[in-house]
Design a protein around this motif. Structure first.
Motif, PDB file in Angstrom:
ATOM      1  N   LEU A 182      18.982  -0.332 -10.553  1.00 12.96           N
ATOM      2  CA  LEU A 182      18.276  -0.471  -9.279  1.00 12.96           C
ATOM      3  C   LEU A 182      17.593  -1.834  -9.156  1.00 12.96           C
ATOM      4  O   LEU A 182      17.590  -2.437  -8.077  1.00 12.96           O
ATOM      5  CB  LEU A 182      17.262   0.647  -9.126  1.00 12.96           C
ATOM      6  N   LEU A 183      17.024  -2.329 -10.243  1.00 10.16           N
ATOM      7  CA  LEU A 183      16.420  -3.667 -10.208  1.00 10.16           C
ATOM      8  C   LEU A 183      17.481  -4.734  -9.949  1.00 10.16           C
ATOM      9  O   LEU A 183      17.225  -5.712  -9.232  1.00 10.16           O
ATOM     10  CB  LEU A 183      15.688  -3.953 -11.525  1.00 10.16           C
ATOM     11  N   SER A 184      18.658  -4.545 -10.500  1.00  5.97           N
ATOM     12  CA  SER A 184      19.756  -5.485 -10.266  1.00  5.97           C
ATOM     13  C   SER A 184      20.186  -5.466  -8.804  1.00  5.97           C
ATOM     14  O   SER A 184      20.420  -6.513  -8.191  1.00  5.97           O
ATOM     15  CB  SER A 184      20.943  -5.142 -11.171  1.00  5.97           C
ATOM     16  N   MET A 190       0.833  -1.213   0.000  1.00  6.86           N
ATOM     17  CA  MET A 190       0.000   0.000   0.000  1.00  6.86           C
ATOM     18  C   MET A 190       0.868   1.265   0.000  1.00  6.86           C
ATOM     19  O   MET A 190       0.592   2.223  -0.727  1.00  6.86           O
ATOM     20  CB  MET A 190      -0.927   0.002   1.213  1.00  6.86           C
ATOM     21  N   TYR A 191       1.942   1.261   0.825  1.00  2.51           N
ATOM     22  CA  TYR A 191       2.827   2.413   0.875  1.00  2.51           C
ATOM     23  C   TYR A 191       3.468   2.684  -0.487  1.00  2.51           C
ATOM     24  O   TYR A 191       3.670   3.845  -0.864  1.00  2.51           O
ATOM     25  CB  TYR A 191       3.915   2.202   1.928  1.00  2.51           C
ATOM     26  N   TYR A 192       3.794   1.617  -1.203  1.00  2.00           N
ATOM     27  CA  TYR A 192       4.417   1.795  -2.515  1.00  2.00           C
ATOM     28  C   TYR A 192       3.434   2.437  -3.487  1.00  2.00           C
ATOM     29  O   TYR A 192       3.813   3.297  -4.292  1.00  2.00           O
ATOM     30  CB  TYR A 192       4.905   0.457  -3.061  1.00  2.00           C
ATOM     31  N   LEU A 193       2.183   2.016  -3.437  1.00  2.00           N
ATOM     32  CA  LEU A 193       1.161   2.584  -4.319  1.00  2.00           C
ATOM     33  C   LEU A 193       0.934   4.054  -3.990  1.00  2.00           C
ATOM     34  O   LEU A 193       0.821   4.901  -4.889  1.00  2.00           O
ATOM     35  CB  LEU A 193      -0.143   1.795  -4.177  1.00  2.00           C
ATOM     36  N   ILE A 194       0.879   4.355  -2.694  1.00  2.00           N
ATOM     37  CA  ILE A 194       0.713   5.747  -2.264  1.00  2.00           C
ATOM     38  C   ILE A 194       1.878   6.600  -2.773  1.00  2.00           C
ATOM     39  O   ILE A 194       1.686   7.703  -3.298  1.00  2.00           O
ATOM     40  CB  ILE A 194       0.628   5.832  -0.730  1.00  2.00           C
ATOM     41  N   THR A 195       3.092   6.057  -2.639  1.00  2.00           N
ATOM     42  CA  THR A 195       4.277   6.790  -3.078  1.00  2.00           C
ATOM     43  C   THR A 195       4.260   7.022  -4.579  1.00  2.00           C
ATOM     44  O   THR A 195       4.585   8.118  -5.059  1.00  2.00           O
ATOM     45  CB  THR A 195       5.556   6.016  -2.692  1.00  2.00           C
ATOM     46  N   PHE A 196       3.873   5.997  -5.331  1.00  2.00           N
ATOM     47  CA  PHE A 196       3.840   6.120  -6.790  1.00  2.00           C
ATOM     48  C   PHE A 196       2.901   7.253  -7.213  1.00  2.00           C
ATOM     49  O   PHE A 196       3.275   8.103  -8.029  1.00  2.00           O
ATOM     50  CB  PHE A 196       3.379   4.799  -7.421  1.00  2.00           C
ATOM     51  N   PHE A 197       1.698   7.294  -6.670  1.00  2.00           N
ATOM     52  CA  PHE A 197       0.750   8.337  -7.055  1.00  2.00           C
ATOM     53  C   PHE A 197       1.172   9.703  -6.522  1.00  2.00           C
ATOM     54  O   PHE A 197       0.936  10.728  -7.172  1.00  2.00           O
ATOM     55  CB  PHE A 197      -0.657   7.975  -6.589  1.00  2.00           C
ATOM     56  N   PHE A 198       1.822   9.730  -5.355  1.00  2.00           N
ATOM     57  CA  PHE A 198       2.373  10.984  -4.841  1.00  2.00           C
ATOM     58  C   PHE A 198       3.415  11.546  -5.801  1.00  2.00           C
ATOM     59  O   PHE A 198       3.415  12.745  -6.118  1.00  2.00           O
ATOM     60  CB  PHE A 198       2.993  10.750  -3.462  1.00  2.00           C
ATOM     61  N   PHE A 206      14.311   1.023   0.467  1.00  7.45           N
ATOM     62  CA  PHE A 206      15.298   2.034   0.098  1.00  7.45           C
ATOM     63  C   PHE A 206      15.773   1.848  -1.344  1.00  7.45           C
ATOM     64  O   PHE A 206      16.384   2.755  -1.918  1.00  7.45           O
ATOM     65  CB  PHE A 206      16.488   1.974   1.063  1.00  7.45           C
ATOM     66  N   ILE A 207      15.499   0.699  -1.918  1.00  9.05           N
ATOM     67  CA  ILE A 207      15.794   0.444  -3.334  1.00  9.05           C
ATOM     68  C   ILE A 207      14.530   0.615  -4.176  1.00  9.05           C
ATOM     69  O   ILE A 207      14.588   1.112  -5.296  1.00  9.05           O
ATOM     70  CB  ILE A 207      16.355  -0.980  -3.529  1.00  9.05           C
ATOM     71  N   ILE A 208      13.402   0.220  -3.632  1.00  6.67           N
ATOM     72  CA  ILE A 208      12.159   0.246  -4.402  1.00  6.67           C
ATOM     73  C   ILE A 208      11.676   1.674  -4.661  1.00  6.67           C
ATOM     74  O   ILE A 208      11.161   1.979  -5.754  1.00  6.67           O
ATOM     75  CB  ILE A 208      11.068  -0.568  -3.675  1.00  6.67           C
ATOM     76  N   LEU A 209      11.859   2.582  -3.706  1.00  8.94           N
ATOM     77  CA  LEU A 209      11.363   3.943  -3.913  1.00  8.94           C
ATOM     78  C   LEU A 209      12.066   4.680  -5.056  1.00  8.94           C
ATOM     79  O   LEU A 209      11.396   5.341  -5.859  1.00  8.94           O
ATOM     80  CB  LEU A 209      11.408   4.744  -2.616  1.00  8.94           C
ATOM     81  N   PRO A 210      13.389   4.585  -5.203  1.00 11.16           N
ATOM     82  CA  PRO A 210      13.971   5.196  -6.407  1.00 11.16           C
ATOM     83  C   PRO A 210      13.544   4.489  -7.689  1.00 11.16           C
ATOM     84  O   PRO A 210      13.491   5.113  -8.752  1.00 11.16           O
ATOM     85  CB  PRO A 210      15.488   5.078  -6.174  1.00 11.16           C
ATOM     86  N   ILE A 211      13.221   3.192  -7.598  1.00 11.28           N
ATOM     87  CA  ILE A 211      12.666   2.495  -8.762  1.00 11.28           C
ATOM     88  C   ILE A 211      11.342   3.136  -9.166  1.00 11.28           C
ATOM     89  O   ILE A 211      11.089   3.383 -10.351  1.00 11.28           O
ATOM     90  CB  ILE A 211      12.481   0.989  -8.460  1.00 11.28           C
ATOM     91  N   LEU A 212      10.507   3.426  -8.187  1.00 10.45           N
ATOM     92  CA  LEU A 212       9.225   4.080  -8.475  1.00 10.45           C
ATOM     93  C   LEU A 212       9.441   5.460  -9.092  1.00 10.45           C
ATOM     94  O   LEU A 212       8.716   5.858 -10.018  1.00 10.45           O
ATOM     95  CB  LEU A 212       8.395   4.201  -7.196  1.00 10.45           C
ATOM     96  N   SER A 213      10.436   6.183  -8.597  1.00 13.57           N
ATOM     97  CA  SER A 213      10.703   7.512  -9.159  1.00 13.57           C
ATOM     98  C   SER A 213      11.167   7.395 -10.609  1.00 13.57           C
ATOM     99  O   SER A 213      10.814   8.247 -11.443  1.00 13.57           O
ATOM    100  CB  SER A 213      11.749   8.252  -8.311  1.00 13.57           C
ATOM    101  N   CYS A 214      11.933   6.363 -10.924  1.00 13.68           N
ATOM    102  CA  CYS A 214      12.364   6.140 -12.312  1.00 13.68           C
ATOM    103  C   CYS A 214      11.169   5.840 -13.216  1.00 13.68           C
ATOM    104  O   CYS A 214      11.094   6.335 -14.343  1.00 13.68           O
ATOM    105  CB  CYS A 214      13.370   4.987 -12.386  1.00 13.68           C
ATOM    106  N   LEU A 215      10.237   5.030 -12.719  1.00 15.58           N
ATOM    107  CA  LEU A 215       9.057   4.688 -13.513  1.00 15.58           C
ATOM    108  C   LEU A 215       8.218   5.920 -13.820  1.00 15.58           C
ATOM    109  O   LEU A 215       7.752   6.109 -14.957  1.00 15.58           O
ATOM    110  CB  LEU A 215       8.219   3.645 -12.776  1.00 15.58           C
ATOM    111  N   VAL A 216       8.025   6.771 -12.823  1.00 16.28           N
ATOM    112  CA  VAL A 216       7.259   8.000 -13.031  1.00 16.28           C
ATOM    113  C   VAL A 216       7.985   8.912 -14.018  1.00 16.28           C
ATOM    114  O   VAL A 216       7.381   9.452 -14.966  1.00 16.28           O
ATOM    115  CB  VAL A 216       7.031   8.741 -11.696  1.00 16.28           C
ATOM    116  N   PHE A 217       9.278   9.082 -13.822  1.00 12.24           N
ATOM    117  CA  PHE A 217      10.058   9.942 -14.722  1.00 12.24           C
ATOM    118  C   PHE A 217      10.047   9.408 -16.152  1.00 12.24           C
ATOM    119  O   PHE A 217       9.879  10.169 -17.113  1.00 12.24           O
ATOM    120  CB  PHE A 217      11.492  10.061 -14.206  1.00 12.24           C
ATOM    121  N   LEU A 218      10.196   8.101 -16.303  1.00 13.78           N
ATOM    122  CA  LEU A 218      10.221   7.505 -17.638  1.00 13.78           C
ATOM    123  C   LEU A 218       8.900   7.710 -18.376  1.00 13.78           C
ATOM    124  O   LEU A 218       8.881   7.823 -19.608  1.00 13.78           O
ATOM    125  CB  LEU A 218      10.544   6.015 -17.549  1.00 13.78           C
ATOM    126  N   PHE A 219       7.805   7.747 -17.648  1.00 13.53           N
ATOM    127  CA  PHE A 219       6.508   7.953 -18.286  1.00 13.53           C
ATOM    128  C   PHE A 219       6.493   9.270 -19.067  1.00 13.53           C
ATOM    129  O   PHE A 219       5.857   9.382 -20.126  1.00 13.53           O
ATOM    130  CB  PHE A 219       5.389   7.947 -17.248  1.00 13.53           C
TER     131      PHE A 219
END
Length: 317
Positions: free
Chosen positions: A148-150, A1-9, A166-179
């Motif tokens: 980061l996935l590696s 849930m926290y990851y989903l919240i972070t992604f939309f944030f 601490f690894i997953i949150l920058p992954i989420l930021s990359c996904l948002v930026f890549l969009f």
């Protein structure tokens, strides 16, 4: 849930930033050294430090000094995106940020002085390499996503050296930026705030992994960027150029600018090469020298043999 919240944030924050950047004219204007031809919003990588702040609020299992160091270096980089700062100011803040990170990792109290010095060099080196390599659509976000996935895979299946979040949150930021960036016509560029923040975050993770595993081979998770950066610096020194000035001599720049290869295809190519190397890293038990040789020799040969043929006479002088 926290990851989903972070992604939309992060997604909403990016849309808000676009409004702010439009209002304050935070844009990237093409020049003769650029790899793009249209005015584009700069600083879309602001989602990376926002991910660090979200981590501090939602998870906070890593020292706040580490997170604070990433946020601080991002802040000075964002300020540089808005209005160019002097090299001395940037370097001073970068050193302060790295010191905070090392303190948060317990380095200043327990590590030998020479490891502290090498760690500073490693983090600053990765930061500047990331800044140098940020020049075409998709390359920073996609390459960082692979890295980061590696690191996440190693953390989960090989050595648990840090909090997974601490690894997953920058992954989420990359996904948002890549969009918004992984497009033929990007809506935004990472800017210094994105490339520097990602470089700092990834360098911190790799430093922790190397020290925990006592194995330098994990530095090769950045082999493709590392080879391009080092070989381009050597090339520019041979040409007697100022290595701190903007240029178009990276291998990826030659492909994109001189050979007109699609930015997205170049970005994908760099990422695929790094994926192949990272798969080898986690599935072999070679020592560092052997792994370095097998990973980097093909990259060096490609660079040295192909680059002179791809370069135009104009860029070669």
């Amino acid at each position: 849930m926290y990851y989903l919240i972070t992604f939309f944030f992060l997604l909403i924050s990016m849309l808000v930033y676009f409004k702010i950047a439009d209002h304050f004219n935070i844009i990237d204007k093409p020049n003769q050294r650029s790899s793009h031809t249209e005015i584009t919003i700069r600083g879309g990588g602001v989602v990376v430090p926002l991910a660090a702040i979200a981590y501090a609020i939602l998870f906070h299992n890593v020292s706040l000094y580490v997170v604070g160091g990433i946020v601080l270096i991002s802040a000075i980089s964002l300020a540089d995106d808005v209005s160019s700062l002097s090299n001395k100011v940037r370097l001073l803040v970068q050193l302060l940020s790295v010191t905070m990170i090392l303190y948060g990792l317990g380095a200043l109290e327990t590590w030998p002085w020479w490891i502290i010095v090498l760690s500073c060099v490693l983090i600053l080196g990765v930061i500047n390499a990331y800044n140098f390599m940020d020049g075409i659509n998709g390359i920073t976000g996609l390459y960082s996503l692979i890295v980061l996935l590696s690191i996440w895979y190693v953390n989960v299946y090989v050595y648990t050296f840090t909090d997974s979040a601490f690894i997953i949150l920058p992954i989420l930021s990359c996904l948002v930026f890549l969009f918004f960036n992984f497009r033929k016509k990007a809506r935004c560029f990472a800017g210094d705030v994105g490339s520097v923040a990602l470089g700092c975050w990834i360098a911190t993770l790799l430093l922790s992994l190397v020290l925990y595993s006592n194995d330098l081979k994990y530095l090769l998770i950045l082999a493709v960027y590392g080879c391009d950066t080092v070989l381009t610096i050597v090339h520019r020194l041979i040409l007697k150029q100022n290595i701190f000035e903007a240029h178009r001599l990276h291998f990826y720049q030659v492909l994109a600018n001189e050979q007109k290869v699609s930015h997205l295809m170049v970005s994908i190519g760099y990422s695929i090469l790094q994926v192949a190397i990272n798969i080898m890293l986690v599935n072999t038990h070679w020592n560092f020298i052997t792994t370095l040789f097998v990973s980097c020799l093909p990259l060096v040969l490609i660079y040295v043999s192909m680059k002179p043929k791809l370069m135009t006479k104009t860029i070669a002088v």
